[in-house]
Design a protein around this motif. Structure first.
Motif, mmCIF file in Angstrom:
data_model
loop_
_atom_site.group_PDB
_atom_site.id
_atom_site.type_symbol
_atom_site.label_atom_id
_atom_site.label_comp_id
_atom_site.label_asym_id
_atom_site.label_seq_id
_atom_site.Cartn_x
_atom_site.Cartn_y
_atom_site.Cartn_z
ATOM 1 N N VAL A 88 8.200 -7.517 10.696
ATOM 2 C CA VAL A 88 8.703 -7.280 9.337
ATOM 3 C C VAL A 88 7.572 -7.209 8.304
ATOM 4 O O VAL A 88 7.831 -7.121 7.103
ATOM 5 N N LYS A 89 6.333 -7.245 8.749
ATOM 6 C CA LYS A 89 5.209 -7.119 7.819
ATOM 7 C C LYS A 89 5.134 -5.690 7.264
ATOM 8 O O LYS A 89 5.463 -4.733 7.962
ATOM 9 N N LYS A 90 4.644 -5.544 6.027
ATOM 10 C CA LYS A 90 4.704 -4.254 5.333
ATOM 11 C C LYS A 90 3.331 -3.603 5.144
ATOM 12 O O LYS A 90 3.175 -2.729 4.280
ATOM 13 N N ASN A 91 2.358 -4.000 5.943
ATOM 14 C CA ASN A 91 1.015 -3.424 5.817
ATOM 15 C C ASN A 91 1.033 -1.904 5.970
ATOM 16 O O ASN A 91 0.360 -1.178 5.224
ATOM 17 N N LEU A 92 1.801 -1.413 6.947
ATOM 18 C CA LEU A 92 1.865 0.031 7.193
ATOM 19 C C LEU A 92 2.530 0.749 6.025
ATOM 20 O O LEU A 92 2.096 1.836 5.633
ATOM 21 N N LEU A 93 3.564 0.155 5.444
ATOM 22 C CA LEU A 93 4.224 0.757 4.281
ATOM 23 C C LEU A 93 3.250 0.898 3.117
ATOM 24 O O LEU A 93 3.237 1.917 2.420
ATOM 25 N N ILE A 94 2.430 -0.120 2.906
ATOM 26 C CA ILE A 94 1.458 -0.077 1.807
ATOM 27 C C ILE A 94 0.460 1.060 2.009
ATOM 28 O O ILE A 94 0.119 1.786 1.060
ATOM 29 N N PHE A 95 0.012 1.252 3.248
ATOM 30 C CA PHE A 95 -0.909 2.358 3.539
ATOM 31 C C PHE A 95 -0.264 3.705 3.226
ATOM 32 O O PHE A 95 -0.868 4.571 2.579
ATOM 33 N N MET A 96 0.983 3.896 3.686
ATOM 34 C CA MET A 96 1.646 5.187 3.493
ATOM 35 C C MET A 96 1.899 5.471 2.016
ATOM 36 O O MET A 96 1.711 6.607 1.548
ATOM 37 N N VAL A 97 2.321 4.462 1.284
ATOM 38 C CA VAL A 97 2.603 4.666 -0.136
ATOM 39 C C VAL A 97 1.311 4.923 -0.913
ATOM 40 O O VAL A 97 1.302 5.700 -1.875
ATOM 41 N N SER A 98 0.221 4.335 -0.497
ATOM 42 C CA SER A 98 -1.084 4.637 -1.121
ATOM 43 C C SER A 98 -1.397 6.130 -0.977
ATOM 44 O O SER A 98 -1.935 6.752 -1.907
ATOM 45 N N CYS A 99 -1.062 6.706 0.168
ATOM 46 C CA CYS A 99 -1.254 8.149 0.381
ATOM 47 C C CYS A 99 -0.297 8.964 -0.492
ATOM 48 O O CYS A 99 -0.657 10.032 -1.001
ATOM 49 N N GLN A 100 0.915 8.446 -0.700
ATOM 50 C CA GLN A 100 1.902 9.167 -1.510
ATOM 51 C C GLN A 100 1.475 9.274 -2.972
ATOM 52 O O GLN A 100 1.806 10.247 -3.655
ATOM 53 N N VAL A 101 0.741 8.292 -3.445
ATOM 54 C CA VAL A 101 0.262 8.323 -4.833
ATOM 55 C C VAL A 101 -0.619 9.557 -5.070
ATOM 56 O O VAL A 101 -0.692 10.087 -6.185
ATOM 57 N N LEU A 102 -1.244 10.067 -4.017
ATOM 58 C CA LEU A 102 -2.156 11.213 -4.123
ATOM 59 C C LEU A 102 -1.441 12.560 -4.035
ATOM 60 O O LEU A 102 -2.085 13.607 -3.962
ATOM 61 N N LEU A 103 -0.097 12.555 -4.043
ATOM 62 C CA LEU A 103 0.680 13.790 -3.864
ATOM 63 C C LEU A 103 0.285 14.893 -4.839
ATOM 64 O O LEU A 103 -0.047 16.006 -4.433
ATOM 65 N N ALA A 104 0.342 14.614 -6.125
ATOM 66 C CA ALA A 104 0.091 15.650 -7.135
ATOM 67 C C ALA A 104 -1.336 16.195 -7.076
ATOM 68 O O ALA A 104 -1.530 17.416 -7.086
ATOM 69 N N PRO A 105 -2.364 15.331 -7.007
ATOM 70 C CA PRO A 105 -3.715 15.881 -6.862
ATOM 71 C C PRO A 105 -3.864 16.754 -5.621
ATOM 72 O O PRO A 105 -4.528 17.790 -5.665
ATOM 73 N N PHE A 106 -3.238 16.347 -4.527
ATOM 74 C CA PHE A 106 -3.343 17.123 -3.293
ATOM 75 C C PHE A 106 -2.714 18.502 -3.463
ATOM 76 O O PHE A 106 -3.330 19.531 -3.113
#
Length: 423
Positions: free
Chosen positions: A76-94
């Motif tokens: 139930v740890k959310k480390n992987l979710l944090i990684f994926m959402v960090s990538c999502q923040v870059l959506l518009a620049p990408f």
């Protein structure tokens, strides 16, 4: 109302619901218009759009197994979710400075680079969010369907907003997506009800905690590929949910907007329709768990398939935007029935310790394989015979898949290797 208030009193339910709401809101704000953006703003053909979706499905296929394996080890740890959402923040620049220029200079290179980013941040992330929420629901005693429903509400609000933002400037939907993801990232990092001992003592299911404590080995995770019953489900998903995805994402948006006088009018109408449909999905996600307890998991899954056949074939027959819009609203009960029932089928008949891997392999990866196989051929077929004839063909295939499912799906009281149904 009493059940809803009781659910909201659970901090794990509130947090999980907010996280999945924001994930789907940040995804839906741009994803609901991705096919329209590719065809009307970038000028790509059906075959080219099919290629983009195929590349995305191919990368997501590999990544989802990796994500599923990692999440089963994390529990139930959310480390992987944090990684994926960090990538999502870059959506518009990408999209603004990388994706569009690359598609213009070299379509295939741009499509592949885009497939890698979109798979890492979104396509393979969606099932991880669902799997984590489902696992948390068993661990901390709340109804998964009620939490997942908030994701549908987030998508509905975004789809409605996107219809208006897109007509002003298409890039607004990408920048809004980045902003929503930034909020989600902050919540994942700072909002942690599991850090409160009082919360854990009150809500934790110790039996589920003990199961999670026995983290599956890599050998156990890989061994899911040797389960014959899982392969039967994979074939079923390839011949059913694949076509839901191709129909809804690759074909329906532009098909619907063609019925309007101007592209802008059609895009706004599609945004409103999409939001109404997903708002109904939000309601159905809350109701389907109750229905599933009445009719069972197997019957709920078969009912979802029959509605899928009616919806896709109906769009191939209807000839007015109102008729097509009303048929499209069947998406709400169809999606809720299929998604919740297939997840419950896995946790009912298989080992719950590898539930994320099973969900990835048996549902999400299977659908990605189907996308790889069928996206380009169906895109080319659409170019040659038109949307409506293609829809009727797809509906025929899903009908065959429904008959196959009737023959191979286990009854609810047969081979219960996971979490039994509540009496």
């Amino acid at each position: 109302m009493g059940n809803l208030l009781k659910a909201f009193s659970n901090p794990f339910y509130r947090t999980s619901s907010l996280e999945i709401l924001l994930f789907f809101a940040g995804w839906g704000i741009w994803w609901s218009f991705f096919q329209i953006w590719l065809t009307t703003k970038q000028g790509f053909t059906g075959a080219q759009v099919g290629t983009i979706y195929t590349f995305g499905s191919a990368v997501a296929l590999v990544l989802m197994f990796v994500y599923g394996s990692v999440q089963d080890k994390l529990g139930v740890k959310k480390n992987l979710l944090i990684f994926m959402v960090s990538c999502q923040v870059l959506l518009a620049p990408f999209f603004t400075w990388v994706y569009v220029p690359m598609l213009e200079s070299n379509f295939y290179v741009g499509a592949m680079v885009g497939a890698v980013y979109l798979s890492v941040a979104y396509l393979a992330a969606c099932p991880v969010f669902e799997a984590v929420t489902e696992r948390l629901s068993r661990r901390y005693r709340f109804e998964y369907g009620q939490a997942r429903a908030w994701g549908s509400l987030g998508y509905a609000i975004s789809a409605l907003t996107a219809g208006f933002l897109f007509t002003i400037n298409p890039y607004l939907v990408f920048w809004t997506g980045s902003a929503v993801s930034a909020v989600l990232l902050a919540i994942l990092v700072f909002l942690k009800p599991e850090n409160s001992e009082a919360n854990v003592q009150q809500y934790e299911n110790r039996e589920e905690r003990n199961k999670d404590a026995k983290s599956p080995s890599l050998k156990e995770i890989i061994s899911v590929f040797g389960i014959l019953d899982l392969w039967k489900i994979i074939i079923f998903v390839i011949l059913s949910w694949t076509f839901y995805t191709v129909f809804d994402q690759q074909m329906f948006p532009e098909f619907f907007t063609r019925f309007f006088a101007t592209p802008e009018e059609g895009q706004q109408a599609y945004g409103v329709l999409n939001s109404v449909q997903v708002f109904l999905e939000f309601i159905m996600m809350s109701l389907v768990p109750i229905l599933m307890r009445k009719i069972g998991v197997r019957r709920a899954l078969l009912l979802g398939c029959l509605i899928m056949v009616c919806r896709i074939s109906g769009c191939g027959i209807a000839s007015t935007p109102l008729g097509i819009a009303l048929i499209k609203l069947l998406h709400a009960p169809e999606t809720a029935l299929f998604v919740l029932a297939i997840f419950r089928y896995f946790t009912l008949h298989f080992d719950t310790r590898v539930s994320a891997t099973l969900y990835m392999v048996g549902f999400q990866i299977a659908a990605s394989v189907g996308g790889i196989i069928f996206s380009v051929p169906l895109g080319s077929l659409r170019d040659s015979i038109g949307y409506q004839h293609t829809f009727l063909l797809i509906a025929g295939i899903v009908l065959c898949a429904t008959v196959y499912a009737f023959l191979i799906l286990k009854k609810d009281d047969q081979d219960v290797a996971g979490q039994p149904l509540e009496n």
